[in-house]
Design a protein around this motif. Structure first.
Motif, PDB file in Angstrom:
ATOM      1  N   ALA A  77      32.339  46.018  34.595  1.00 27.06           N
ATOM      2  CA  ALA A  77      32.245  45.338  36.017  1.00 27.06           C
ATOM      3  C   ALA A  77      31.862  46.296  36.897  1.00 27.06           C
ATOM      4  CB  ALA A  77      33.776  44.958  36.379  1.00 27.06           C
ATOM      5  N   THR A  78      32.059  47.731  36.912  1.00 27.80           N
ATOM      6  CA  THR A  78      31.767  48.596  37.690  1.00 27.80           C
ATOM      7  C   THR A  78      30.105  48.843  37.616  1.00 27.80           C
ATOM      8  OG1 THR A  78      34.065  49.615  37.770  1.00 27.80           O
ATOM      9  CG2 THR A  78      32.288  51.074  38.672  1.00 27.80           C
ATOM     10  N   TRP A 120      27.713  46.936  36.514  1.00 28.12           N
ATOM     11  CA  TRP A 120      27.276  45.798  37.090  1.00 28.12           C
ATOM     12  C   TRP A 120      27.169  45.521  38.520  1.00 28.12           C
ATOM     13  CZ3 TRP A 120      23.446  42.659  35.237  1.00 28.12           C
ATOM     14  CH2 TRP A 120      23.113  41.452  35.885  1.00 28.12           C
ATOM     15  N   TYR A 121      28.360  46.058  39.073  1.00 24.15           N
ATOM     16  CA  TYR A 121      28.349  45.892  40.650  1.00 24.15           C
ATOM     17  C   TYR A 121      27.634  47.073  41.038  1.00 24.15           C
ATOM     18  CZ  TYR A 121      30.391  47.022  45.246  1.00 24.15           C
ATOM     19  OH  TYR A 121      30.517  47.310  46.543  1.00 24.15           O
ATOM     20  N   THR A 150      23.891  45.685  40.955  1.00 24.25           N
ATOM     21  CA  THR A 150      23.655  44.348  41.814  1.00 24.25           C
ATOM     22  C   THR A 150      23.577  45.034  43.206  1.00 24.25           C
ATOM     23  OG1 THR A 150      26.067  43.862  41.943  1.00 24.25           O
ATOM     24  CG2 THR A 150      24.425  42.737  40.379  1.00 24.25           C
ATOM     25  N   PHE A 193      27.814  42.055  46.140  1.00 20.81           N
ATOM     26  CA  PHE A 193      28.940  42.090  45.151  1.00 20.81           C
ATOM     27  C   PHE A 193      28.612  40.683  44.280  1.00 20.81           C
ATOM     28  CE2 PHE A 193      33.219  41.088  43.591  1.00 20.81           C
ATOM     29  CZ  PHE A 193      33.498  42.194  42.915  1.00 20.81           C
ATOM     30  N   THR A 194      28.531  40.527  43.205  1.00 21.62           N
ATOM     31  CA  THR A 194      28.345  39.185  42.492  1.00 21.62           C
ATOM     32  C   THR A 194      29.587  38.651  41.811  1.00 21.62           C
ATOM     33  OG1 THR A 194      27.626  40.184  40.381  1.00 21.62           O
ATOM     34  CG2 THR A 194      25.788  39.947  41.984  1.00 21.62           C
ATOM     35  N   SER A 216      30.415  40.385  38.556  1.00 16.54           N
ATOM     36  CA  SER A 216      31.431  41.527  38.929  1.00 16.54           C
ATOM     37  C   SER A 216      32.908  41.076  39.048  1.00 16.54           C
ATOM     38  CB  SER A 216      30.888  42.235  39.816  1.00 16.54           C
ATOM     39  OG  SER A 216      29.602  42.848  39.721  1.00 16.54           O
ATOM     40  N   LEU A 254      34.415  40.250  35.684  1.00 19.94           N
ATOM     41  CA  LEU A 254      34.666  41.206  34.781  1.00 19.94           C
ATOM     42  C   LEU A 254      35.706  41.846  35.396  1.00 19.94           C
ATOM     43  CD1 LEU A 254      30.992  42.519  34.021  1.00 19.94           C
ATOM     44  CD2 LEU A 254      32.739  41.325  32.375  1.00 19.94           C
ATOM     45  N   TYR A 255      35.738  42.058  36.643  1.00 15.73           N
ATOM     46  CA  TYR A 255      37.075  42.817  37.110  1.00 15.73           C
ATOM     47  C   TYR A 255      38.390  42.125  36.876  1.00 15.73           C
ATOM     48  CZ  TYR A 255      34.635  46.615  39.350  1.00 15.73           C
ATOM     49  OH  TYR A 255      33.921  47.804  39.927  1.00 15.73           O
TER      50      TYR A 255
END
Length: 283
Positions: free
Chosen positions: A236-237, A239-240, A243, A250-251, A254, A257-258
């Motif tokens: 998540a981190t 991908w964040y 992006t 912030f998508t 993310s 996943l978080y």
């Protein structure tokens, strides 16, 4: 100390008589208990003729259920569990008892190379052992061996945890580790079984995956869930970060996943508390 031998048996008339005879020659056992798990052959008659005490289930309940019946009935301070199909050599029993005399609570006959019935089962057992070693932080040489010696009083503490199927060795071993009891291994060679195996490849393939998860939940669920949660958090981190650099936002991925990372961590935490309650002293 009195020694009870407990042998679960289902349609093992071809091998059970010889197994009992070999045990009697050792003159170590206070009693030999054969748990006839709904056999449709002459297992009961052969075992009784050989001199064993036979307990009969009216229908097949499973290997674990037979073990529990035998453990409840056994009068010995020490219980030896072994198979009726000729795979386990009674000559190894003194080696197991010697370890019990040294202060161990559970002694497992660890099958050496060449003892596995098939390559597939050998690979599966290797995975079991590696996972159990990771979970317990103690070397686990053979998690699924059914040839073992236990202190009866301590084994009975975990009867309520044992399944009725084939995974009782896994459950009992992990329970002893969790309780802080002393566990050790004695090298043995498992011979080719006499008669037809009760293992079913498709059904037991599913059982393989269930045992993997059961090993984790029996000992320390958080130790299994935490690495997954950390992995998702790092994804998540990452991908964040990507992006944010590429699109400046912030998508939803993310966020998903978080959220997944947090949920898995909390599931592990709750499972850890439930497992702790399972091992609470019932006395």
């Amino acid at each position: 100390m009195k020694v009870s031998i407990v042998i679960p048996a289902k349609n093992e008339s071809a091998a059970i008589g010889k197994t009992i005879e070999q045990i009697q020659q050792l003159q170590l056992a206070h009693e030999i208990i054969v748990v006839n798990d709904g056999s449709t052959d002459q297992t009961q008659q052969v075992a009784e003729s050989a001199g064993a005490k036979v307990l009969t289930h009216p229908y097949s309940k499973g290997n674990g259920a037979a073990i529990k019946t035998g453990a409840r009935t056994a009068a010995g301070d020490i219980i030896i569990f072994m198979d009726a199909d000729g795979q386990h050599d009674p000559q190894d029993i003194p080696h197991l008892l010697k370890k019990i005399e040294q202060g161990y609570d559970l002694v497992v006959g660890a099958r050496q190379k060449g003892s596995q019935a098939s390559i597939g089962r050998g690979i599966a057992n290797s995975l079991y052992n590696n996972l159990a070693t990771y979970m317990t932080e103690h070397p686990v040489e053979d998690l699924t061996s059914g040839f073992r010696a236990v202190r009866a009083e301590k084994f009975r503490e975990f009867l309520y945890l044992l399944p009725n199927g084939f995974s009782y060795p896994t459950t009992s071993t992990m329970a002893f580790f969790r309780a802080g009891y002393s566990v050790t291994y004695v090298p043995i060679h498992a011979a080719k079984r006499i008669g037809k195996s009760h293992i079913q490849p498709l059904k037991d393939g599913v059982r393989f995956f269930l045992i993997i998860f059961k090993i984790a939940t029996l000992f320390s669920p958080l130790k299994m869930f935490l690495p997954i949660a950390v992995f998702l958090f790092m994804m998540a981190t990452g991908w964040y970060g990507y992006t944010l650099w590429d699109a400046g936002r912030f998508t939803n991925m993310s966020a998903l996943l978080y959220t997944g990372s947090i949920m898995i961590f909390l599931m592990g935490l709750i499972s850890e508390q439930v497992t702790t309650l399972m091992y609470k002293d019932r006395n």
